[in-house]
Design a protein around this motif. Structure first.
Motif, PDB file in Angstrom:
ATOM      1  N   MET A   1       0.775  -1.161   0.127  1.00 23.89           N
ATOM      2  CA  MET A   1       0.094  -0.099  -0.269  1.00 23.89           C
ATOM      3  C   MET A   1       0.770   1.202  -0.056  1.00 23.89           C
ATOM      4  SD  MET A   1      -2.825   1.346   2.883  1.00 23.89           S
ATOM      5  CE  MET A   1      -3.370   2.791   2.890  1.00 23.89           C
ATOM      6  N   THR A   2       0.455   2.369  -0.815  1.00 26.32           N
ATOM      7  CA  THR A   2       1.101   3.431  -0.686  1.00 26.32           C
ATOM      8  C   THR A   2       0.289   4.438   0.033  1.00 26.32           C
ATOM      9  OG1 THR A   2       2.227   2.913  -2.963  1.00 26.32           O
ATOM     10  CG2 THR A   2       2.012   5.253  -2.356  1.00 26.32           C
ATOM     11  N   ALA A   3       1.169   5.262   0.810  1.00 29.14           N
ATOM     12  CA  ALA A   3       0.120   6.469   1.562  1.00 29.14           C
ATOM     13  C   ALA A   3      -0.261   7.508   0.832  1.00 29.14           C
ATOM     14  CB  ALA A   3       1.097   6.751   2.824  1.00 29.14           C
ATOM     15  N   VAL A   4      -0.967   8.102   1.140  1.00 29.74           N
ATOM     16  CA  VAL A   4      -1.885   9.339   0.270  1.00 29.74           C
ATOM     17  C   VAL A   4      -1.592  10.305   1.216  1.00 29.74           C
ATOM     18  CG1 VAL A   4      -3.999  10.098  -0.831  1.00 29.74           C
ATOM     19  CG2 VAL A   4      -3.473   7.610  -0.757  1.00 29.74           C
ATOM     20  N   PRO A   5      -1.223  11.449   0.328  1.00 28.87           N
ATOM     21  CA  PRO A   5      -0.953  12.774   1.180  1.00 28.87           C
ATOM     22  C   PRO A   5      -2.354  13.144   1.586  1.00 28.87           C
ATOM     23  CG  PRO A   5      -0.075  12.850  -1.025  1.00 28.87           C
ATOM     24  CD  PRO A   5      -0.580  11.558  -0.958  1.00 28.87           C
ATOM     25  N   GLY A   6      -2.381  13.782   3.174  1.00 26.49           N
ATOM     26  CA  GLY A   6      -3.609  14.150   3.681  1.00 26.49           C
ATOM     27  C   GLY A   6      -3.988  12.827   4.428  1.00 26.49           C
ATOM     28  N   ASP A  16       4.185   4.093   5.305  1.00 23.54           N
ATOM     29  CA  ASP A  16       4.878   5.259   5.372  1.00 23.54           C
ATOM     30  C   ASP A  16       6.249   4.556   6.126  1.00 23.54           C
ATOM     31  OD1 ASP A  16       4.160   7.160   3.977  1.00 23.54           O
ATOM     32  OD2 ASP A  16       3.190   8.207   5.579  1.00 23.54           O
ATOM     33  N   PHE A  17       6.044   4.045   7.279  1.00 24.88           N
ATOM     34  CA  PHE A  17       7.025   3.280   8.151  1.00 24.88           C
ATOM     35  C   PHE A  17       7.808   2.378   7.361  1.00 24.88           C
ATOM     36  CE2 PHE A  17       8.995   0.511  11.247  1.00 24.88           C
ATOM     37  CZ  PHE A  17       9.492   1.428  11.937  1.00 24.88           C
ATOM     38  N   ALA A  18       7.282   1.450   6.667  1.00 25.57           N
ATOM     39  CA  ALA A  18       7.783   0.712   5.718  1.00 25.57           C
ATOM     40  C   ALA A  18       8.671   1.350   4.708  1.00 25.57           C
ATOM     41  CB  ALA A  18       6.824  -0.331   4.850  1.00 25.57           C
ATOM     42  N   GLU A  19       8.197   2.309   4.238  1.00 28.49           N
ATOM     43  CA  GLU A  19       8.928   3.329   3.226  1.00 28.49           C
ATOM     44  C   GLU A  19      10.255   3.942   3.937  1.00 28.49           C
ATOM     45  OE1 GLU A  19       7.940   6.910   0.253  1.00 28.49           O
ATOM     46  OE2 GLU A  19       6.348   5.549   0.404  1.00 28.49           O
ATOM     47  N   LEU A  20      10.201   4.537   5.076  1.00 29.92           N
ATOM     48  CA  LEU A  20      11.086   4.977   5.690  1.00 29.92           C
ATOM     49  C   LEU A  20      12.236   4.004   6.134  1.00 29.92           C
ATOM     50  CD1 LEU A  20      12.490   7.336   7.060  1.00 29.92           C
ATOM     51  CD2 LEU A  20      10.918   6.923   9.059  1.00 29.92           C
ATOM     52  N   SER A  21      11.646   2.917   6.539  1.00 27.70           N
ATOM     53  CA  SER A  21      12.722   1.812   6.922  1.00 27.70           C
ATOM     54  C   SER A  21      13.372   1.170   5.789  1.00 27.70           C
ATOM     55  CB  SER A  21      11.925   0.763   7.794  1.00 27.70           C
ATOM     56  OG  SER A  21      11.105   1.110   9.053  1.00 27.70           O
ATOM     57  N   ALA A  22      12.997   1.370   4.579  1.00 31.21           N
ATOM     58  CA  ALA A  22      13.814   1.197   3.462  1.00 31.21           C
ATOM     59  C   ALA A  22      15.142   1.876   3.205  1.00 31.21           C
ATOM     60  CB  ALA A  22      13.086   1.082   2.157  1.00 31.21           C
ATOM     61  N   ILE A  23      15.157   3.024   3.751  1.00 34.56           N
ATOM     62  CA  ILE A  23      16.299   4.076   3.646  1.00 34.56           C
ATOM     63  C   ILE A  23      17.395   3.645   4.650  1.00 34.56           C
ATOM     64  CG2 ILE A  23      16.845   6.231   3.796  1.00 34.56           C
ATOM     65  CD1 ILE A  23      14.208   7.349   3.306  1.00 34.56           C
ATOM     66  N   GLY A  24      18.599   3.379   4.147  1.00 35.48           N
ATOM     67  CA  GLY A  24      19.715   3.002   4.616  1.00 35.48           C
ATOM     68  C   GLY A  24      19.543   1.401   5.225  1.00 35.48           C
ATOM     69  N   TRP A  46      13.135  12.503   2.766  1.00 41.77           N
ATOM     70  CA  TRP A  46      11.979  12.039   2.809  1.00 41.77           C
ATOM     71  C   TRP A  46      11.014  12.601   3.971  1.00 41.77           C
ATOM     72  CZ3 TRP A  46       8.665   9.545   6.107  1.00 41.77           C
ATOM     73  CH2 TRP A  46       7.707   8.650   5.803  1.00 41.77           C
ATOM     74  N   LEU A  47      11.541  12.784   4.869  1.00 39.85           N
ATOM     75  CA  LEU A  47      10.762  13.593   6.010  1.00 39.85           C
ATOM     76  C   LEU A  47      10.431  14.862   5.493  1.00 39.85           C
ATOM     77  CD1 LEU A  47       9.606  13.456   8.818  1.00 39.85           C
ATOM     78  CD2 LEU A  47      11.598  14.204   9.879  1.00 39.85           C
ATOM     79  N   LEU A 101       8.200   9.419  13.013  1.00 41.61           N
ATOM     80  CA  LEU A 101       6.995   9.340  12.291  1.00 41.61           C
ATOM     81  C   LEU A 101       5.717   9.256  12.946  1.00 41.61           C
ATOM     82  CD1 LEU A 101       6.115   8.657   9.248  1.00 41.61           C
ATOM     83  CD2 LEU A 101       6.185   6.267   9.755  1.00 41.61           C
ATOM     84  N   ALA A 102       5.731   8.568  14.189  1.00 43.70           N
ATOM     85  CA  ALA A 102       4.440   8.706  15.130  1.00 43.70           C
ATOM     86  C   ALA A 102       4.163  10.269  15.395  1.00 43.70           C
ATOM     87  CB  ALA A 102       4.597   8.082  16.398  1.00 43.70           C
ATOM     88  N   ALA A 103       5.315  11.089  15.648  1.00 46.63           N
ATOM     89  CA  ALA A 103       5.253  12.547  15.782  1.00 46.63           C
ATOM     90  C   ALA A 103       4.613  13.286  14.726  1.00 46.63           C
ATOM     91  CB  ALA A 103       6.495  13.276  16.453  1.00 46.63           C
ATOM     92  N   ALA A 104       4.917  13.002  13.501  1.00 42.72           N
ATOM     93  CA  ALA A 104       4.703  13.519  12.243  1.00 42.72           C
ATOM     94  C   ALA A 104       3.128  13.266  12.110  1.00 42.72           C
ATOM     95  CB  ALA A 104       5.525  13.012  11.150  1.00 42.72           C
ATOM     96  N   TYR A 105       2.687  12.140  12.361  1.00 43.13           N
ATOM     97  CA  TYR A 105       1.197  11.675  12.430  1.00 43.13           C
ATOM     98  C   TYR A 105       0.466  12.424  13.184  1.00 43.13           C
ATOM     99  CZ  TYR A 105       0.999   8.507   8.186  1.00 43.13           C
ATOM    100  OH  TYR A 105       0.977   8.085   7.005  1.00 43.13           O
TER     101      TYR A 105
END
Length: 422
Positions: A1-6, A16-24, A46-47, A101-105
């Motif tokens: 699943m791809t996260a949708v803006p908003g 989003d967490f899976a996408e962030l976790s792929a970096i590095g 990314w952030l 990411l929890a804080a961003a949400y």
């Protein structure tokens, strides 16, 4: 699943967490994303893009702290919520990054639907170099924010390879010049990095105080010589002396734990050996060590005992042992009002929770010095941390985001101030 803006749904968070976790990402499922490296820069990019897509204004200060700001009331101070994106080498993907990411949400949800009586703004924050693995000391960005560290001094701080913080941040595009938002309160959520919540079948930990810690930089000096041509009686081997230091650090903890199990933790985590050649007796070793205890008096006794052990090693005559620095991070309480507020939120959400101390250091330990602060934990499966096997379930992460959002929402409406004066 791809996260949708908003889209601030739980499903979007997990995507989003899976996408962030792929970096590095590492082959074994962790991340290698030390502060101001290329991978850290990519995670920051990314952030920043996430902030842009979700209506949060990105602010970057001089030491690379990133803030995603939602101004709900012009000129009002902020409730900051956040953690850190940098990692230890070959570490877990949850430590720090989950909290950012929890804080961003939480910030995005609250900006989209501010609670009744909102009197403060909200911003998600990614603190620079919480881990301290590439640049020392740890908790660096939050330390500058509260005035504990001087920004210019931090920017001139060099890694082992000689790269300064200023150079590293400039290289990844995050040596900013923005004025950071003024905080009125702070909340952080993090994996527990222990097994109390898992063992007791709980959802949330509410942190009441931090363990005290002494952080040492110790140098052992011997004399460089040929490994094949120097008789043993003439050797002044710095690595042998450093090995004695390592054993002494462990022995101090063992001595105290024989009296009270679990009362003291100790570790040596980093060695720099000079000249580090296979045919040269080492001339110098620099190492990082620490002692930790929840009880301040116990820690001071352990510190005194370690000092005596180091003096004994030097008295043997083969090496010189110097403590370059012994920095105390004292144990202190988080505000009772914040813990009570968090407990009430957990009850309202139907989450199983308990109060507990944090054995590890977090940016909230710094923020707690200057503003009312709430520190929350979600479970760490098997208590594993700073390891690629680190794990927290999707359900546990989602519950934590809900918990952080609701807690920060009440803070926006001034509930923490009301509780503090009740």
């Amino acid at each position: 699943m791809t996260a949708v803006p908003g889209d601030f749904s739980d499903e979007s968070f997990l995507a989003d967490f899976a996408e962030l976790s792929a970096i590095g990402a590492t082959p074994s499922g962790g991340v290698h994303r030390e502060a101001a490296t290329v991978a850290d820069g990519q995670a920051r990019d990314w952030l920043r893009a996430w902030f842009d897509r979700h209506g949060l204004a990105t602010v970057v200060d001089s030491v690379g702290n990133m803030y995603g700001c939602a101004e709900l009331l012009p000129e009002a101070p902020y409730v900051l919520v956040g953690s850190h994106l940098d990692s230890q080498p070959t570490s877990g993907r949850f430590d720090g990054a989950y909290g950012v990411l929890a804080a961003a949400y939480a910030a995005g949800r609250l900006a989209a639907d501010p609670p009744d009586g909102t009197r403060l703004n909200v911003a998600a924050v990614n603190w620079f170099n919480e881990e301290g693995s590439r640049f020392s000391p740890s908790l660096m960005g939050s330390g500058v924010y509260i005035g504990k560290f001087d920004a210019a001094t931090i920017l001139d701080t060099a890694a082992l390879d000689g790269t300064t913080v200023r150079e590293a941040l400039t290289a990844i595009g995050f040596h900013g010049s923005d004025t950071p938002p003024r905080a009125d309160a702070f909340a952080e959520i993090h994996i527990e990095q222990g097994r109390t919540l898992v063992d007791e079948g709980l959802d949330i930990g509410v942190v009441t105080r931090n363990w005290a810690a002494y952080k040492y930089v110790i140098t052992v000096v011997g004399e460089q010589s040929h490994t094949g041509a120097t008789h043993m009686r003439y050797r002044r081997d710095a690595l042998v002396g450093a090995s004695q230091v390592v054993l002494a650090v462990r022995a101090v903890a063992r001595e105290f734990n024989e009296l009270a199990e679990g009362s003291v933790l100790s570790s040596v985590g980093q060695f720099t050996v000079e000249p580090n050649s296979p045919v040269v007796v080492p001339a110098k070793v620099r190492l990082a060590a620490d002692l930790r205890s929840l009880d301040a008096e116990t820690l001071e006794k352990a510190h005194t005992r370690l000092t005596a052990e180091l003096n004994e090693i030097e008295a043997e005559g083969e090496v010189q042992v110097s403590v370059e620095s012994a920095t105390l991070r004292p144990s202190k309480a988080y505000p009772d009002a914040g813990a009570a507020l968090a407990g009430a939120v957990a009850d309202d959400l139907g989450l199983r929770w308990r109060e507990l101390p944090t054995m590890a250091g977090h940016d909230s330990v710094n923020l707690c010095d200057v503003v009312p602060t709430v520190m929350l934990f979600v479970p760490s499966v098997d208590g594993i941390s700073h390891n690629e096997k680190e794990f927290t379930t999707d359900a546990q992460m989602v519950a934590g985001v809900q918990m952080l959002t609701a807690t920060a929402g009440r803070m926006l409406a001034g509930a923490l101030e009301v509780a503090a004066h009740a």
